[in-house]
Design a protein around this motif. Structure first.
Motif, PDB file in Angstrom:
ATOM      1  N   THR A  62       0.842  -1.208   0.000  1.00 34.75           N
ATOM      2  CA  THR A  62       0.000   0.000   0.000  1.00 34.75           C
ATOM      3  C   THR A  62       0.872   1.251   0.000  1.00 34.75           C
ATOM      4  OG1 THR A  62      -0.044  -0.022   2.417  1.00 34.75           O
ATOM      5  CG2 THR A  62      -1.871  -1.111   1.288  1.00 34.75           C
ATOM      6  N   ALA A  63       0.226   2.378  -0.212  1.00 31.29           N
ATOM      7  CA  ALA A  63       0.940   3.657  -0.135  1.00 31.29           C
ATOM      8  C   ALA A  63       0.977   4.082   1.337  1.00 31.29           C
ATOM      9  CB  ALA A  63       0.232   4.704  -0.982  1.00 31.29           C
ATOM     10  N   GLY A  64       1.843   3.442   2.120  1.00 32.14           N
ATOM     11  CA  GLY A  64       1.929   3.734   3.553  1.00 32.14           C
ATOM     12  C   GLY A  64       0.795   3.060   4.296  1.00 32.14           C
ATOM     13  N   SER A  94       7.654   3.915   6.996  1.00 33.55           N
ATOM     14  CA  SER A  94       7.785   5.307   7.450  1.00 33.55           C
ATOM     15  C   SER A  94       8.755   5.471   8.607  1.00 33.55           C
ATOM     16  CB  SER A  94       6.415   5.874   7.824  1.00 33.55           C
ATOM     17  OG  SER A  94       5.668   6.066   6.640  1.00 33.55           O
ATOM     18  N   LYS A  95       8.802   4.492   9.511  1.00 34.01           N
ATOM     19  CA  LYS A  95       9.762   4.566  10.612  1.00 34.01           C
ATOM     20  C   LYS A  95      11.000   3.718  10.295  1.00 34.01           C
ATOM     21  CE  LYS A  95       6.812   6.660  13.451  1.00 34.01           C
ATOM     22  NZ  LYS A  95       5.992   7.108  12.312  1.00 34.01           N
ATOM     23  N   LEU A  96      10.777   2.616   9.603  1.00 34.70           N
ATOM     24  CA  LEU A  96      11.894   1.711   9.289  1.00 34.70           C
ATOM     25  C   LEU A  96      12.923   2.409   8.406  1.00 34.70           C
ATOM     26  CD1 LEU A  96      10.354  -1.725   8.306  1.00 34.70           C
ATOM     27  CD2 LEU A  96      11.408  -1.031  10.434  1.00 34.70           C
ATOM     28  N   LEU A  97      12.426   3.212   7.429  1.00 33.80           N
ATOM     29  CA  LEU A  97      13.344   3.877   6.507  1.00 33.80           C
ATOM     30  C   LEU A  97      13.046   5.380   6.498  1.00 33.80           C
ATOM     31  CD1 LEU A  97      13.415   1.194   3.704  1.00 33.80           C
ATOM     32  CD2 LEU A  97      15.336   1.894   5.137  1.00 33.80           C
ATOM     33  N   PHE A  98      12.148   5.804   5.623  1.00 31.05           N
ATOM     34  CA  PHE A  98      11.808   7.228   5.592  1.00 31.05           C
ATOM     35  C   PHE A  98      10.386   7.376   5.037  1.00 31.05           C
ATOM     36  CE2 PHE A  98      14.225   5.917   1.916  1.00 31.05           C
ATOM     37  CZ  PHE A  98      13.607   6.497   0.820  1.00 31.05           C
ATOM     38  N   SER A 141       8.765   9.503   3.134  1.00 27.89           N
ATOM     39  CA  SER A 141       8.408   9.926   1.776  1.00 27.89           C
ATOM     40  C   SER A 141       8.394   8.743   0.805  1.00 27.89           C
ATOM     41  CB  SER A 141       9.366  11.011   1.266  1.00 27.89           C
ATOM     42  OG  SER A 141      10.620  10.439   0.962  1.00 27.89           O
ATOM     43  N   LEU A 142       8.923   7.612   1.232  1.00 28.17           N
ATOM     44  CA  LEU A 142       8.877   6.428   0.377  1.00 28.17           C
ATOM     45  C   LEU A 142       7.429   5.992   0.111  1.00 28.17           C
ATOM     46  CD1 LEU A 142      10.572   4.282  -1.080  1.00 28.17           C
ATOM     47  CD2 LEU A 142      10.809   3.065   1.078  1.00 28.17           C
ATOM     48  N   ARG A 143       6.557   6.250   1.084  1.00 29.86           N
ATOM     49  CA  ARG A 143       5.131   5.909   0.992  1.00 29.86           C
ATOM     50  C   ARG A 143       4.919   4.458   0.567  1.00 29.86           C
ATOM     51  NH1 ARG A 143       3.739   7.684   4.379  1.00 29.86           N
ATOM     52  NH2 ARG A 143       1.545   7.429   3.960  1.00 29.86           N
ATOM     53  N   VAL A 168       0.971   0.682  -6.310  1.00 28.29           N
ATOM     54  CA  VAL A 168       2.061   1.573  -5.886  1.00 28.29           C
ATOM     55  C   VAL A 168       3.130   1.562  -6.990  1.00 28.29           C
ATOM     56  CG1 VAL A 168       3.912   1.719  -4.144  1.00 28.29           C
ATOM     57  CG2 VAL A 168       1.592   1.126  -3.438  1.00 28.29           C
ATOM     58  N   PRO A 169       3.847   2.684  -7.241  1.00 27.41           N
ATOM     59  CA  PRO A 169       4.880   2.696  -8.291  1.00 27.41           C
ATOM     60  C   PRO A 169       5.852   1.513  -8.185  1.00 27.41           C
ATOM     61  CG  PRO A 169       4.566   4.894  -7.428  1.00 27.41           C
ATOM     62  CD  PRO A 169       3.706   3.978  -6.596  1.00 27.41           C
ATOM     63  N   ALA A 170       6.086   0.855  -9.318  1.00 27.23           N
ATOM     64  CA  ALA A 170       6.830  -0.406  -9.306  1.00 27.23           C
ATOM     65  C   ALA A 170       8.323  -0.208  -9.033  1.00 27.23           C
ATOM     66  CB  ALA A 170       6.636  -1.128 -10.633  1.00 27.23           C
ATOM     67  N   LEU A 171       8.900   0.881  -9.511  1.00 26.61           N
ATOM     68  CA  LEU A 171      10.349   1.041  -9.394  1.00 26.61           C
ATOM     69  C   LEU A 171      10.797   1.010  -7.921  1.00 26.61           C
ATOM     70  CD1 LEU A 171      13.113   1.585 -10.614  1.00 26.61           C
ATOM     71  CD2 LEU A 171      12.548   4.024 -10.685  1.00 26.61           C
ATOM     72  N   GLU A 172      10.109   1.802  -7.094  1.00 29.90           N
ATOM     73  CA  GLU A 172      10.471   1.811  -5.669  1.00 29.90           C
ATOM     74  C   GLU A 172      10.197   0.467  -5.005  1.00 29.90           C
ATOM     75  OE1 GLU A 172       8.993   4.228  -7.217  1.00 29.90           O
ATOM     76  OE2 GLU A 172       9.811   6.170  -6.573  1.00 29.90           O
ATOM     77  N   GLN A 173       9.153  -0.199  -5.447  1.00 32.40           N
ATOM     78  CA  GLN A 173       8.870  -1.526  -4.870  1.00 32.40           C
ATOM     79  C   GLN A 173      10.007  -2.493  -5.170  1.00 32.40           C
ATOM     80  OE1 GLN A 173       4.935  -3.356  -4.976  1.00 32.40           O
ATOM     81  NE2 GLN A 173       4.283  -1.709  -6.327  1.00 32.40           N
TER      82      GLN A 173
END
Ligand SMILES: Cc1ncc(COP(=O)(O)O)c(C=O)c1O
Length: 491
Positions: free
Chosen positions: A195-197, A329-333, A335-337, A362-367
């Motif tokens: 999910t997006a966050g 959100s806490k594990l990394l950052f 804005s990654l959402r 959710v956008p595939a590249l970040e996944q």
């Protein structure tokens, strides 16, 4: 002043709507002084805290203002986006002033303060105890950018096309195995929905499981993200108190039919309790008997300090009652959402259909980059460093609070997570706003936890986030908070 409450939702929201309508309709004149909170509370038979919460909200929105000790007044000039049509400037574009929105949109307008929309973009003071951000110093950004670039440089046809609504296979596999190792969650990759966050996950679960007017169990105090989504669909909030161990399961409603309980068992937000095994079993049994689901928000449990790690509630669930949520959100950052939910099998397809309708994934590249980050062992390596960094900040905060406040402040929930709750019993809740302003004038931003209650306490509680401050700033910040506290309690 004649005010009629409409009976919908919490009392402070009802009063907020009634007062706002008086201001916007012009029945309260610009510059008019409001009766004191004590008189309003007496006339309307409400608690003073309820009145103050409603008034605070209207001040934050620019409808009312305080003038020192003279009281609270209607603003001489309302913000343009609040001005009724006949008062607003004639050149205002109709496109910027929507008229006919749905009931959902109208509820949102009432629930979510405008200031929250760009909350993290608003600058705080020099030392900002804002909750919600981890330390960023140790993030392996070089590794991260290498992984993103590598994936971006060889995107296959499959990776360029629409991703699976449940998330790309690589990430769902990586999350399922990480959750098994780190949180005791047992699931197949097919049960994972990326999910997006976690806020999207909360909102999705609430819409899929609850109809308007239906009761939902909420911790008291609670995570505002739960309350917003629930109030937006018109659910009936059933608060269940928490103590130092988390949700008081003995007080779960016995009679009412609740479809859902929204909980933070591994680190109660915001008071910090860790739900013991006996209560976990009681909560599961309560849900089983009612055919209810449990929404388990496991938002920061990787950060544990004095207490042994506890596995997720989902691990104990043999009946498919728990919907587990996690987030980067806490594990990394934040804005990654990217967040995830682990769904009981019968919910997988219905939830995927909902994603097809809402956002198609959710956008595939970040996944893909995140999948590599987890599978390459970078996440767990980073977490070991990050935990040490946060432990050092927590230590500095606890020492400073002890040194500056001693027994005059009570600390709750310090054993884990990236925040703690500070109860200032000498400071009445109605002095919190002035206290915040005094802190701000000394270069420190603090945030009250009182809005996280449906029935707020009579004293001030602060939600102190320490992830983003180094030990020196923490010590200096606490020193200034103490000075503000002295000036407030002595005056
Ligand atoms: C209780 C709780 N749940 C979840 C989150 C994370 O939400 P998201 O993943 O939407 O950033 C937070 C963030 O501060 C939180 O406090």
């Amino acid at each position: 002043m004649w005010l009629r409450l409409d009976g919908e939702g919490t009392l402070h929201r009802q009063l907020y709507r009634a007062l706002r309508a008086e201001v916007l309709s012009g029945r309260l004149d610009p510059g008019e002084r409001l009766p004191s909170s004590r008189i309003l509370a007496e006339e309307l038979r409400l608690s003073r805290n309820t009145v103050l919460q409603a008034v605070d909200q209207l001040i934050a929105e620019g409808c009312l203002e305080t003038r020192g000790r003279s009281g609270t007044f209607v603003m001489e000039s309302l913000p343009a986006d609040l001005r009724p049509a006949d008062l607003a400037s004639s050149n205002r574009s109709p496109a910027r002033s929507p008229r006919e929105l749905s009931r959902f949109a109208t509820r949102l307008e009432e629930i979510v303060p405008s200031a929250r929309v760009a909350w993290f973009q608003q600058p705080g003071a020099e030392i900002d105890f804002r909750y919600g951000e981890p330390a960023y110093e140790d993030l392996p950004l070089t590794t991260w950018s290498r992984l993103v670039a590598r994936r971006a440089g060889r995107l296959s046809r499959r990776a360029l096309s629409y991703p699976h609504v449940g998330g790309v296979a690589e990430l769902r596999e990586a999350i399922a195995s990480y959750l098994g190792r780190a949180r005791g969650v047992s699931c197949s990759p097919e049960q994972v929905l990326v999910t997006a966050g976690s806020q999207q996950a909360i909102d999705l679960a609430v819409r899929m499981l609850v109809d308007p007017g239906r009761p939902v169990v909420l911790e008291e105090p609670h995570y505002f993200g739960f309350a917003w989504s629930l109030a937006a669909i018109g659910a009936r909030l059933v608060p269940v108190p928490v103590d130092e161990q988390g949700l008081c399961t003995s007080q779960l409603p016995r009679v009412r039919v609740a479809r859902l309980a929204c909980v933070t068992p591994s680190h109660q937000f915001p008071r910090g309790g860790v739900l013991p095994l006996s209560r976990r079993l009681e909560l599961l049994e309560w849900a089983r008997q009612r055919g209810a689901y449990i929404l388990e928000d496991d938002y920061d449990s990787e950060f544990r300090f004095d207490v042994n790690p506890v596995a997720a509630l989902q691990m104990l669930d043999e009946d498919g009652l728990v919907i587990y949520l996690g987030t980067t959100s806490k594990l990394l950052f934040p804005s990654l959402r990217i967040g995830w939910m682990v769904l009981p099998e019968p919910l997988v397809e219905p939830f995927q259909k909902a994603r097809a309708v809402t956002d198609a994934g959710v956008p595939a590249l970040e996944q893909l980059a995140l999948a590599d980050f987890i599978e390459g062992g970078f996440l767990e390596r980073y977490l070991r460093r990050s935990r040490r960094r946060h432990a050092e900040r927590r230590e500095a905060l606890l020492d400073a609070l002890q040194h500056e406040f001693g027994p005059r402040a009570r600390v709750h929930g310090e054993a884990s997570g990236l925040h703690l709750l500070l109860a200032l019993e000498e400071l009445p809740a109605d002095a919190a706003r002035a206290f915040r302003n005094t802190c701000r004038s000394r270069g420190v931003s603090v945030y009250t936890a009182n809005p996280l209650y449906l029935d707020p306490p009579a004293h001030t509680e602060l939600l102190i986030g320490y992830g983003g401050l180094d030990p020196a700033a923490i010590r200096e910040g606490v020193r200034r908070i103490r000075a503000a506290f002295e000036s407030q309690t002595c005056s």
